[in-house]
Design a protein around this motif. Structure first.
Motif, mmCIF file in Angstrom:
data_model
loop_
_atom_site.group_PDB
_atom_site.id
_atom_site.type_symbol
_atom_site.label_atom_id
_atom_site.label_comp_id
_atom_site.label_asym_id
_atom_site.label_seq_id
_atom_site.Cartn_x
_atom_site.Cartn_y
_atom_site.Cartn_z
ATOM 1 N N LEU A 14 -12.286 9.538 -2.242
ATOM 2 C CA LEU A 14 -13.224 9.845 -3.324
ATOM 3 C C LEU A 14 -14.017 8.612 -3.745
ATOM 4 N N LEU A 15 -13.358 7.463 -3.828
ATOM 5 C CA LEU A 15 -14.082 6.231 -4.170
ATOM 6 C C LEU A 15 -15.117 5.892 -3.101
ATOM 7 N N SER A 16 -14.742 6.071 -1.840
ATOM 8 C CA SER A 16 -15.684 5.794 -0.749
ATOM 9 C C SER A 16 -16.879 6.745 -0.805
ATOM 10 N N TYR A 17 -16.622 7.998 -1.091
ATOM 11 C CA TYR A 17 -17.690 8.990 -1.143
ATOM 12 C C TYR A 17 -18.624 8.746 -2.328
ATOM 13 N N GLN A 18 -18.041 8.453 -3.503
ATOM 14 C CA GLN A 18 -18.845 8.296 -4.711
ATOM 15 C C GLN A 18 -19.550 6.936 -4.798
ATOM 16 N N PHE A 19 -18.847 5.870 -4.400
ATOM 17 C CA PHE A 19 -19.368 4.518 -4.650
ATOM 18 C C PHE A 19 -19.565 3.672 -3.402
ATOM 19 N N GLY A 20 -19.185 4.152 -2.250
ATOM 20 C CA GLY A 20 -19.349 3.393 -1.024
ATOM 21 C C GLY A 20 -17.999 3.003 -0.432
ATOM 22 N N ALA A 21 -18.045 2.682 0.853
ATOM 23 C CA ALA A 21 -16.819 2.390 1.592
ATOM 24 C C ALA A 21 -16.096 1.160 1.056
ATOM 25 N N GLY A 22 -16.818 0.214 0.509
ATOM 26 C CA GLY A 22 -16.210 -1.014 -0.010
ATOM 27 C C GLY A 22 -15.182 -0.732 -1.100
ATOM 28 N N TYR A 23 -15.487 0.179 -1.998
ATOM 29 C CA TYR A 23 -14.559 0.505 -3.083
ATOM 30 C C TYR A 23 -13.287 1.173 -2.550
ATOM 31 N N GLY A 24 -13.460 2.048 -1.597
ATOM 32 C CA GLY A 24 -12.292 2.700 -0.993
ATOM 33 C C GLY A 24 -11.407 1.700 -0.281
ATOM 34 N N LEU A 25 -12.017 0.774 0.459
ATOM 35 C CA LEU A 25 -11.237 -0.245 1.175
ATOM 36 C C LEU A 25 -10.538 -1.199 0.211
ATOM 37 N N VAL A 26 -11.210 -1.534 -0.878
ATOM 38 C CA VAL A 26 -10.584 -2.418 -1.877
ATOM 39 C C VAL A 26 -9.380 -1.729 -2.501
ATOM 40 N N SER A 27 -9.497 -0.461 -2.803
ATOM 41 C CA SER A 27 -8.357 0.248 -3.395
ATOM 42 C C SER A 27 -7.201 0.340 -2.403
ATOM 43 N N LEU A 28 -7.476 0.610 -1.124
ATOM 44 C CA LEU A 28 -6.422 0.644 -0.111
ATOM 45 C C LEU A 28 -5.783 -0.731 0.072
ATOM 46 N N ALA A 29 -6.601 -1.774 0.095
ATOM 47 C CA ALA A 29 -6.064 -3.127 0.255
ATOM 48 C C ALA A 29 -5.200 -3.531 -0.933
ATOM 49 N N THR A 30 -5.599 -3.114 -2.125
ATOM 50 C CA THR A 30 -4.820 -3.435 -3.324
ATOM 51 C C THR A 30 -3.453 -2.753 -3.287
ATOM 52 N N VAL A 31 -3.430 -1.490 -2.931
ATOM 53 C CA VAL A 31 -2.159 -0.765 -2.848
ATOM 54 C C VAL A 31 -1.287 -1.354 -1.742
ATOM 55 N N ALA A 32 -1.870 -1.705 -0.611
ATOM 56 C CA ALA A 32 -1.101 -2.293 0.480
ATOM 57 C C ALA A 32 -0.521 -3.650 0.083
ATOM 58 N N ALA A 33 -1.319 -4.481 -0.572
ATOM 59 C CA ALA A 33 -0.831 -5.794 -1.012
ATOM 60 C C ALA A 33 0.295 -5.643 -2.027
ATOM 61 N N TYR A 34 0.151 -4.716 -2.940
ATOM 62 C CA TYR A 34 1.199 -4.471 -3.935
ATOM 63 C C TYR A 34 2.483 -3.991 -3.261
ATOM 64 N N SER A 35 2.350 -3.116 -2.272
ATOM 65 C CA SER A 35 3.522 -2.601 -1.559
ATOM 66 C C SER A 35 4.263 -3.709 -0.826
ATOM 67 N N VAL A 36 3.528 -4.572 -0.137
ATOM 68 C CA VAL A 36 4.146 -5.687 0.582
ATOM 69 C C VAL A 36 4.820 -6.637 -0.401
ATOM 70 N N PHE A 37 4.145 -6.964 -1.476
ATOM 71 C CA PHE A 37 4.721 -7.848 -2.495
ATOM 72 C C PHE A 37 6.020 -7.269 -3.054
ATOM 73 N N THR A 38 6.018 -5.972 -3.355
ATOM 74 C CA THR A 38 7.197 -5.320 -3.921
ATOM 75 C C THR A 38 8.371 -5.365 -2.949
ATOM 76 N N VAL A 39 8.123 -5.100 -1.687
ATOM 77 C CA VAL A 39 9.200 -5.118 -0.692
ATOM 78 C C VAL A 39 9.773 -6.525 -0.541
ATOM 79 N N VAL A 40 8.912 -7.535 -0.472
ATOM 80 C CA VAL A 40 9.376 -8.912 -0.288
ATOM 81 C C VAL A 40 10.182 -9.385 -1.499
ATOM 82 N N VAL A 41 9.688 -9.153 -2.683
ATOM 83 C CA VAL A 41 10.380 -9.603 -3.893
ATOM 84 C C VAL A 41 11.690 -8.839 -4.076
ATOM 85 N N SER A 42 11.689 -7.544 -3.788
ATOM 86 C CA SER A 42 12.918 -6.760 -3.914
ATOM 87 C C SER A 42 13.987 -7.245 -2.945
ATOM 88 N N ALA A 43 13.596 -7.572 -1.724
ATOM 89 C CA ALA A 43 14.566 -8.077 -0.748
ATOM 90 C C ALA A 43 15.155 -9.414 -1.212
#
Length: 103
Positions: A14-43
């Motif tokens: 929806l972000l990509s459709y409404q505002f452009g591909a950059g916003y969609g990629l930024v949201s995916l990158a943010t969620v991915a970075a948060y997921s990696v951070f959470t796994v590393v810190v939890s371990a």
């Protein structure tokens, strides 16, 4: 995991459709970075907790042993040795107690 992945992809689409591909990629990158951070810190925290639990169990067992056998310890004049036996795991435990809250 499935519903969360569906929701993230839907929002990114929806972000990509409404505002452009950059916003969609930024949201995916943010969620991915948060997921990696959470796994590393939890371990890391799991490893710290395991060591803390082991040190706490050793300290508890040694203190109970010393208290149950206090007459034998007194008889053999071994108070200093018992204090040293108890101090090692306690030192490890107290070191980690300060470190866990700082993370």
């Amino acid at each position: 995991m499935g519903p969360t992945a569906f929701e993230v992809s839907l929002v990114a689409g929806l972000l990509s459709y409404q505002f452009g591909a950059g916003y969609g990629l930024v949201s995916l990158a943010t969620v991915a970075a948060y997921s990696v951070f959470t796994v590393v810190v939890s371990a890391k925290r799991v490893a710290i907790r395991r060591e803390m639990n082991q040190a706490e169990n050793q300290a508890s067992a040694r203190s109970v042993d010393s208290l149950l056998n206090f007459e034998t310890v007194k008889y053999f004049n071994a108070e200093e040795r018992e204090a040293d036996r108890w101090a090692t795991p306690s030192t490890i435990l107290f070191r980690w107690i300060g470190g866990v809250d700082d993370e």
